[in-house]
Design a protein around this motif. Sequence first.
Motif, PDB file in Angstrom:
ATOM      1  N   GLU A   1      15.546   7.761  50.033  1.00 58.91           N
ATOM      2  CA  GLU A   1      16.579   8.335  49.176  1.00 58.91           C
ATOM      3  C   GLU A   1      16.361   7.979  47.699  1.00 58.91           C
ATOM      4  N   TYR A   2      15.715   6.837  47.445  1.00 62.38           N
ATOM      5  CA  TYR A   2      15.584   6.355  46.076  1.00 62.38           C
ATOM      6  C   TYR A   2      14.249   6.745  45.443  1.00 62.38           C
ATOM      7  N   LEU A   3      13.535   7.762  45.978  1.00 60.03           N
ATOM      8  CA  LEU A   3      12.218   8.120  45.467  1.00 60.03           C
ATOM      9  C   LEU A   3      12.267   8.468  43.980  1.00 60.03           C
ATOM     10  N   ALA A   4      13.200   9.338  43.579  1.00 59.20           N
ATOM     11  CA  ALA A   4      13.273   9.752  42.180  1.00 59.20           C
ATOM     12  C   ALA A   4      13.523   8.554  41.265  1.00 59.20           C
ATOM     13  N   GLU A   5      14.361   7.623  41.701  1.00 59.86           N
ATOM     14  CA  GLU A   5      14.622   6.436  40.887  1.00 59.86           C
ATOM     15  C   GLU A   5      13.356   5.598  40.743  1.00 59.86           C
ATOM     16  N   THR A   6      12.572   5.484  41.827  1.00 59.39           N
ATOM     17  CA  THR A   6      11.321   4.729  41.764  1.00 59.39           C
ATOM     18  C   THR A   6      10.346   5.362  40.780  1.00 59.39           C
TER      19      THR A   6
ATOM     20  N   HIS B   1      17.168  16.992  53.010  1.00 58.02           N
ATOM     21  CA  HIS B   1      16.624  15.913  52.171  1.00 58.02           C
ATOM     22  C   HIS B   1      15.711  16.467  51.091  1.00 58.02           C
ATOM     23  N   THR B   2      14.909  17.491  51.427  1.00 59.51           N
ATOM     24  CA  THR B   2      13.866  17.972  50.522  1.00 59.51           C
ATOM     25  C   THR B   2      14.436  18.583  49.256  1.00 59.51           C
ATOM     26  N   ILE B   3      15.423  19.478  49.396  1.00 58.12           N
ATOM     27  CA  ILE B   3      15.911  20.213  48.223  1.00 58.12           C
ATOM     28  C   ILE B   3      16.481  19.279  47.155  1.00 58.12           C
ATOM     29  N   PRO B   4      17.411  18.358  47.487  1.00 51.95           N
ATOM     30  CA  PRO B   4      17.905  17.469  46.432  1.00 51.95           C
ATOM     31  C   PRO B   4      16.816  16.548  45.866  1.00 51.95           C
ATOM     32  N   THR B   5      15.855  16.124  46.706  1.00 48.50           N
ATOM     33  CA  THR B   5      14.784  15.246  46.217  1.00 48.50           C
ATOM     34  C   THR B   5      13.896  15.980  45.227  1.00 48.50           C
TER      35      THR B   5
ATOM     36  N   GLY C   1      13.856  17.381  37.738  1.00 46.70           N
ATOM     37  CA  GLY C   1      14.669  16.977  36.592  1.00 46.70           C
ATOM     38  C   GLY C   1      13.997  15.912  35.749  1.00 46.70           C
ATOM     39  N   LEU C   2      13.143  15.100  36.366  1.00 44.13           N
ATOM     40  CA  LEU C   2      12.403  14.086  35.598  1.00 44.13           C
ATOM     41  C   LEU C   2      11.300  14.711  34.769  1.00 44.13           C
ATOM     42  N   GLY C   3      10.828  15.923  35.190  1.00 46.38           N
ATOM     43  CA  GLY C   3       9.754  16.580  34.455  1.00 46.38           C
ATOM     44  C   GLY C   3       8.383  16.412  35.074  1.00 46.38           C
ATOM     45  N   VAL C   4       8.282  15.751  36.257  1.00 40.60           N
ATOM     46  CA  VAL C   4       6.978  15.578  36.900  1.00 40.60           C
ATOM     47  C   VAL C   4       6.592  16.869  37.613  1.00 40.60           C
ATOM     48  N   GLN C   5       5.289  17.032  37.854  1.00 40.64           N
ATOM     49  CA  GLN C   5       4.785  18.215  38.549  1.00 40.64           C
ATOM     50  C   GLN C   5       4.750  17.933  40.058  1.00 40.64           C
ATOM     51  N   ILE C   6       5.002  18.984  40.856  1.00 45.50           N
ATOM     52  CA  ILE C   6       4.970  18.867  42.312  1.00 45.50           C
ATOM     53  C   ILE C   6       3.969  19.873  42.851  1.00 45.50           C
ATOM     54  N   SER C   7       3.093  19.429  43.721  1.00 43.37           N
ATOM     55  CA  SER C   7       2.178  20.353  44.389  1.00 43.37           C
ATOM     56  C   SER C   7       2.248  20.099  45.884  1.00 43.37           C
ATOM     57  N   ILE C   8       2.025  21.159  46.666  1.00 42.00           N
ATOM     58  CA  ILE C   8       2.101  21.060  48.128  1.00 42.00           C
ATOM     59  C   ILE C   8       0.717  21.332  48.691  1.00 42.00           C
ATOM     60  N   ASP C   9       0.199  20.325  49.401  1.00 44.62           N
ATOM     61  CA  ASP C   9      -1.093  20.461  50.081  1.00 44.62           C
ATOM     62  C   ASP C   9      -0.895  21.131  51.424  1.00 44.62           C
TER      63      ASP C   9
ATOM     64  N   LYS D   1      11.003   7.410  38.246  1.00 47.14           N
ATOM     65  CA  LYS D   1      11.538   7.266  36.890  1.00 47.14           C
ATOM     66  C   LYS D   1      11.284   5.863  36.344  1.00 47.14           C
ATOM     67  N   SER D   2      11.512   4.853  37.190  1.00 45.13           N
ATOM     68  CA  SER D   2      11.321   3.464  36.754  1.00 45.13           C
ATOM     69  C   SER D   2       9.866   3.198  36.391  1.00 45.13           C
ATOM     70  N   ILE D   3       8.924   3.721  37.198  1.00 43.67           N
ATOM     71  CA  ILE D   3       7.500   3.491  36.930  1.00 43.67           C
ATOM     72  C   ILE D   3       7.063   4.224  35.662  1.00 43.67           C
ATOM     73  N   LEU D   4       7.560   5.442  35.454  1.00 42.45           N
ATOM     74  CA  LEU D   4       7.231   6.178  34.217  1.00 42.45           C
ATOM     75  C   LEU D   4       7.726   5.423  32.987  1.00 42.45           C
ATOM     76  N   GLU D   5       8.951   4.884  33.068  1.00 45.71           N
ATOM     77  CA  GLU D   5       9.482   4.125  31.941  1.00 45.71           C
ATOM     78  C   GLU D   5       8.690   2.834  31.728  1.00 45.71           C
ATOM     79  N   GLU D   6       8.319   2.215  32.829  1.00 49.24           N
ATOM     80  CA  GLU D   6       7.581   0.940  32.754  1.00 49.24           C
ATOM     81  C   GLU D   6       6.200   1.139  32.127  1.00 49.24           C
ATOM     82  N   THR D   7       5.496   2.247  32.490  1.00 46.17           N
ATOM     83  CA  THR D   7       4.128   2.468  32.010  1.00 46.17           C
ATOM     84  C   THR D   7       4.081   3.271  30.708  1.00 46.17           C
ATOM     85  N   GLY D   8       5.174   3.927  30.342  1.00 45.25           N
ATOM     86  CA  GLY D   8       5.203   4.727  29.107  1.00 45.25           C
ATOM     87  C   GLY D   8       4.547   6.080  29.244  1.00 45.25           C
ATOM     88  N   LEU D   9       4.193   6.509  30.470  1.00 42.31           N
ATOM     89  CA  LEU D   9       3.561   7.812  30.665  1.00 42.31           C
ATOM     90  C   LEU D   9       4.622   8.913  30.651  1.00 42.31           C
TER      91      LEU D   9
END
Length: 647
Positions: free
Chosen positions: A593-598, A627-631, A637-645, A600-608
């Motif tokens: 459930e906390y994937l987006a928070e994780t 679960h998938t749609i809200p995640t 919303g964070l701005g990261v790219q998503i790709s599906i293999d 976001k935290s790593i992006l802020e920590e690394t400055g990427l």
Amino acid sequence: MSLSNYIMESKSFCNHAGMNPQEIPFPKVVMTPKELEDKRQDYEEILSVVQFFGNKILDSMKGTPILLSVADARGFILHMMGDETIKNMINQLGIRTGIQFSEEVMGTNVVNLSLKHSGYAIQLIGPDHYHEYLHQTACYAVAFHYTDANNLLGSIIIMTALEYQNPLMVTMLSTTVDSIERELMLRKQNRKLDIMNQILMDNTRNGIIITDKEGEITDFNHFAQDLTGLSKEQTLGRSVLFLEPMGQYIYDVIRHGKKYEDIQISFERKGSGTRTVCLFDAFPIYDEHKGLIGAFGQFRNITDRYEAEEKYNYLANHDDLTKLPNRRYYKQVLVPLLERAKRGLHPSGIAIMYLDLDRFKLVNDTLGHSNGDLLLKQIAERLTSSLEATDLVARMGGDEFMFLFPIVTDEQQVVHRAERILSLFQHPFNMNGYEFHITASIGIAFYPDDGLDIEMLMIHADTAMYRAKQRGKNQYVIYSDDMQTKSHEKIKMETSLRRAIDNNEFVLYYQPQIDIKTGDIKGAEALIRWMHPERGLVSPYEFIPLAEETGLIIQMDQWVLRTACMQNKSWQEKGLPPMRVAVNLSSQQFSKEYLAETVKSILEETGLEPQFLELEITETMTMDVEHTIPTLRQLHGLGVQISIDDF
């Protein structure tokens, strides 16, 4: 008022009385040994009846630690029976025979609530108790009476650990109390009336049979007629032996002077085909000179109680989800079978088969536990359909199933069974509109070659099953002695893998992503490798499945994500053109459930910046829509790219 209101009312009383819920109260009124002995003497008949039916409860709940106690109408504990560990624990807390439960001293408890509100079956689960020392227990109580005058006699109490709490216990206790009240009522009537008057009174709820000294039936009351489906005309004047099964008992009373009490019998009601279960008594009848003049038999219907006990036994021995036998039942069958085989009383070989679904955790992580449960039920149906008459399949827990083949002539016979079982997984499973394919891995062990007891056979079948998974899954493997070494190697590998995370032994390789039109590098995919201090570079095909199996994959995912973001930021700071770095997410990580928070935290920590991170997921991960749609929305919303293999 409802039961919950009575509980709230009691706890409010305790609170206003100034009781400290963190303290352990000590009973203020305790009987002397002489007083306790006298009271038990007064309750002798009641305690004997309660003990008889109490043993029935303990037998039906065998394997579950419970303590059964009896209190009189004033709340004094007169008798305890059952689990000695629980008994010793509460004895140390001052709760023992002879003490009095009162709400003013002991707080909210089932003894006083059941006596005060005797029309209710009481259950206090954990925090329902006022005092915290009882918060790890589940307690149940039902008051019992002389039903003819509604004369309160006392209460019967069950205590168990909180993890064993079960709403069926209060149902079972109510059923038992009903049986106890009936038995006490019967004995009270017997004290008031002599045997002949009771026979003449046809308002008892028991079937009554009376014979002369030759064994011919002379009376057959209307309850006997109702229970058996036979009329007086069909029974009077006939030998009691024609009545099965009670006739033989009555005949033994006449011929051999025997007496029978509480014999459980069952018979089919004539004309209806229904099965009736009764408790049966049979006694001789003497004249005033103590000469035998006949025999008396009575039987009381306990079918409801018997069926309830059968239901409890079924629930104790079967898996609630799939309705298959459970681990307990499997052992109850296999252990005596092995004992007979050791004594040379079993004419054939024995084989057990351990089946584990391949990647079932992926189903729960991506489709949700409700779909996982649906899949398990469908699999159980297919496995059951493959059984022969003597075979057994049980669900051992999770996605593990165990087969027992008690009649084995050769190894090839079991191999054919395994191939037939694996073929059951060739067709897809339909789960709420989705067609889903899953496979299974099987391990096989034989008695006596692979073990002489159940523990060793199960360990070796389990070892063979894991070897099947290592060889690529969807196959069977027969246990051999060299596998034990491999099992130790796997344990060693798991230990090394845990140490590798702490010692930072992982490295990332970056596979460039090329624009085929321009030839420019447009991004890179982060690939994890393990630089083992002794073995050197370890293939991810060797350690990733083990990480998924042990749950270490989540820590590895987070390490890859953080390291890849740091590296990309470092490249940008060194003047390289900005590009995306792609990171593969495991199904376990995506299901959190906390994937987006994780992220976001790593992006802020690394400055990427988020647009330079791409997260790769598989199509299967998206099947749990809730679960998938809200995640995905949160990640977008964070701005990261998503790709599906492709899966």
